[in-house]
Motif scaffolding. Sequence first.
Motif, PDB file in Angstrom:
ATOM      1  N   CYS A   1      -6.573   6.396   0.775  1.00  0.00           N
ATOM      2  CA  CYS A   1      -6.913   5.245  -0.207  1.00  0.00           C
ATOM      3  C   CYS A   1      -7.369   5.798  -1.526  1.00  0.00           C
ATOM      4  CB  CYS A   1      -8.183   4.424  -0.566  1.00  0.00           C
ATOM      5  SG  CYS A   1      -7.935   2.690  -2.050  1.00  0.00           S
TER       6      CYS A   1
ATOM      7  N   CYS B   1      -3.272  -3.849  -3.389  1.00  0.00           N
ATOM      8  CA  CYS B   1      -4.087  -5.092  -1.765  1.00  0.00           C
ATOM      9  C   CYS B   1      -4.891  -6.339  -2.604  1.00  0.00           C
ATOM     10  CB  CYS B   1      -4.254  -3.627  -1.354  1.00  0.00           C
ATOM     11  SG  CYS B   1      -5.663  -2.851  -1.118  1.00  0.00           S
TER      12      CYS B   1
ATOM     13  N   CYS C   1       1.260  -1.486   0.258  1.00  0.00           N
ATOM     14  CA  CYS C   1       0.398   0.036  -0.030  1.00  0.00           C
ATOM     15  C   CYS C   1       1.160   0.965  -0.433  1.00  0.00           C
ATOM     16  CB  CYS C   1      -1.005  -0.224   1.430  1.00  0.00           C
ATOM     17  SG  CYS C   1      -2.037   1.685   1.403  1.00  0.00           S
TER      18      CYS C   1
ATOM     19  N   THR D   1      -0.130   4.443   0.567  1.00  0.00           N
ATOM     20  CA  THR D   1      -0.213   5.278   1.805  1.00  0.00           C
ATOM     21  C   THR D   1      -0.787   4.667   3.379  1.00  0.00           C
ATOM     22  OG1 THR D   1      -2.605   4.696   1.651  1.00  0.00           O
ATOM     23  CG2 THR D   1      -2.287   5.904   0.397  1.00  0.00           C
TER      24      THR D   1
ATOM     25  N   PRO E   1     -10.530  -2.461  -0.507  1.00  0.00           N
ATOM     26  CA  PRO E   1     -11.619  -0.993  -0.072  1.00  0.00           C
ATOM     27  C   PRO E   1     -12.737  -0.773  -0.750  1.00  0.00           C
ATOM     28  CG  PRO E   1      -8.561  -0.362   0.042  1.00  0.00           C
ATOM     29  CD  PRO E   1      -9.214  -1.194  -0.773  1.00  0.00           C
TER      30      PRO E   1
ATOM     31  N   LYS F   1      -8.496   4.180   6.166  1.00  0.00           N
ATOM     32  CA  LYS F   1      -9.008   4.542   4.236  1.00  0.00           C
ATOM     33  C   LYS F   1      -9.437   5.217   4.166  1.00  0.00           C
ATOM     34  CE  LYS F   1      -5.564   1.425   3.597  1.00  0.00           C
ATOM     35  NZ  LYS F   1      -4.026   2.341   3.680  1.00  0.00           N
TER      36      LYS F   1
END
Length: 774
Positions: free
Chosen positions: A460, A466, A390, A392, A477, A447
């Motif tokens: 996100c 992911c 990820c 972030t 997400p 997120k």
Amino acid sequence: MPEHSVLVVDDEPIVRESIRDWLTEAGYGVATAETGEQALEMVKTQDFSVLVVDLRLPGKTGLAVLEAIKAERPWIKSIVITAYPSSETAQEAKRLGAVDYLLKPFAPDDLERLIDDTLAAIPPEATVTTVEKAPAEAPVAEAIAVRETFAIDKKDLQSLYDGLAASAEVLGPKAKKGKFVFDRIKRFEELCLDYDVTVHPPANCLRPPHETLLTMKLGDVSAGEPVLDASPRVLFGVHPYDIKAIELLDEVFMTAHPDPHYITRRQNTVIIGVDCLHPSANSFASSMGTHQTETGFDLLLTDIGSAVMVTIGSERGAQLLAEYTGAREPTDYEIATQKTLRDAAVEDYKLHLDVARERLPKLLEDHYDDPYWEEKSENCLSCGSCIMVCPTCFCFDVKDEVSLDLKGAVRVRQWDGCMLSDFAKVAGGENFRHGKAARFRHRIFRKGKYVLERYGMVGCVGCGRCISACLPDIASPVEAFNAIAQRAKAESARRLISKVTPQPDLYAPQPAKLVRVEALAENEKVFEFRFDNGDSLGHRPGQFVEVSLAGIGEAPISISSSPTREGSFELAIRNVGNVTRALHALDEGAQVGVRGPFGNGFPIEALEWKDLLLVAGGIGLFPLRSLVQYVLDRRDRFGRVVLLCGSRSPKERMFTDELSEWKEDPGVEFHETVDGGDASWKGNVGVITTLIPGIDLSPAKTMAVVVGPPIMYRFVIGELKKKGLADEQIVMSLERRMKCGVGKCGHCQINGVYVCQEGPVFTLAQLRNLREAV
């Protein structure tokens, strides 16, 4: 004397005069014209370097002016401005020689920069006897500036790479075993800019999986020696969503408690972005607003086939482009191709949010205890794959590692993540997020809610890594957001069907009697109403009502009187349509229907105890009058009050008796102006923005409330920002077509907001995220 001169042609005084003031302040010679005919007369006797012309003019249109000037004085460079864009007028303007087509409202800096660049390309002494033939190819860029877009040949990419690689490590996307990785690029040929997504994000180069923070000697109680990595590096080929992720990391590590390790690495990193024209099947960046970016890079590339478009994001980027490439002005075809490719890329995204991302924080909060978290996390392996890819995620652990000779140690920072089972375990052995469901929920909340609320940026970016990395296929997400949104929708439907009682009078107006009517100007009157049953309206300053006449219709009208003046309420109305025309024909004693009040009024709690700058342009005085009356009736709750009023002409001034009272009131600093005066007018002449520079404000304790025509807002905001007011300190009331007043009909919707519910009063901070607003 200025070397070049500019002719500004616009029938709106506030636009015309504001542009004149900006450019005059910048040192340019500026003349103005109100009509196309006036402009052409001026051109007959005076030469100009640049023409700024509005498309919609009374009489001769902007296009007609362009055509005439092209025939008479073709060396004059033209810039078209318009609030009514279309592909047809854009193409015609370009055909007639316009160098650009700028949409209103525009930022002053954008127009000034465009004029600067246009002027820079003009010979200093253009004459009527020498007309140079336009070159067949686009001219070489003489001035390369931030936020500008240029074109380069594809061979220039290698020159750019070679120049950077000579003094820095270059990392970029390269093919590896059927996928793409962001890794060190040793040869230009390794660089793959036409990729969908890399396995790991380029953000890893700024927050490595394992880094040394301090070196220490065992037994030494000193703080240790920081280890900072200042080696130069280049991230070459970063997609916009990854740039947005880096911007989040900048916010995390460079604001509160600035992190020296991240900052040192970041300051020595050049970021060259590239538009993602072929997104991954798992990406939903378009739904997160991260598929394109205007910030966060030094250079941003778009491969349009025949050339590469380059947008400059920093002074460093401008220097690189000038040093290593033959940058030139793009042709109209190249500009159009870039836009076409970007638009087509948006259509290629396969995954989408089913709900506006602005609603995610509230949606998640309402479903904190939803069974979904248990159900979806049942197959979770707690492996952490989703967080390790990820861009972030930035959580970490800090540990000491002792050297083999037992004399020294290093303190290291290494990746950690909330999906790992021991992440929330404390020294006493308690794990306050021990279950898979709690960890899964926490990740999704970070997120969609926590990061956004803490840092003001999405947690996100929709890269989809992911989704690809998760073996049990549960990490998405967007799938979680959509599932919760679907549950909320189902719950809402069940709740409505089973529990909600209909409101039979939702659209039924309440009878009200017209007790007084007074003419204000040629097309404006003020009406005083009282409900037949004696009820008060119960409104707040800034709200509106729906006024109806049976058989004619219903119209939204701002309330012009303060709730502090009980017993009746006043509506100031301009005669502009069927309903208002019928209202203007009514006599005292007539009956009308009234629904409301509706909407969000002026934020009285935020205004109390503050200095106030109240700005009314034209009939913007109608709703603002309710606030002025409220403030004067409760004068002890407010600090200094400055009131600015502007009208087109003396005969269009309204509430003249009250204007005189406010002028004499010692508790009000009153200033008034008209766009154009006459023999009877002895006051200030000029648009309302001319009043603001002379007002001395204390930015820390001032709130500004601005109400007027839409064209006024951009220019007034520009002046208020010069005074140091933050977006949260600027309040505006928007005019929209509010047919129902209850957030159903959709006429007043701005992006995801209904003006009749969340508005009509907003702060500028709220409007920054609503692109259709101002």
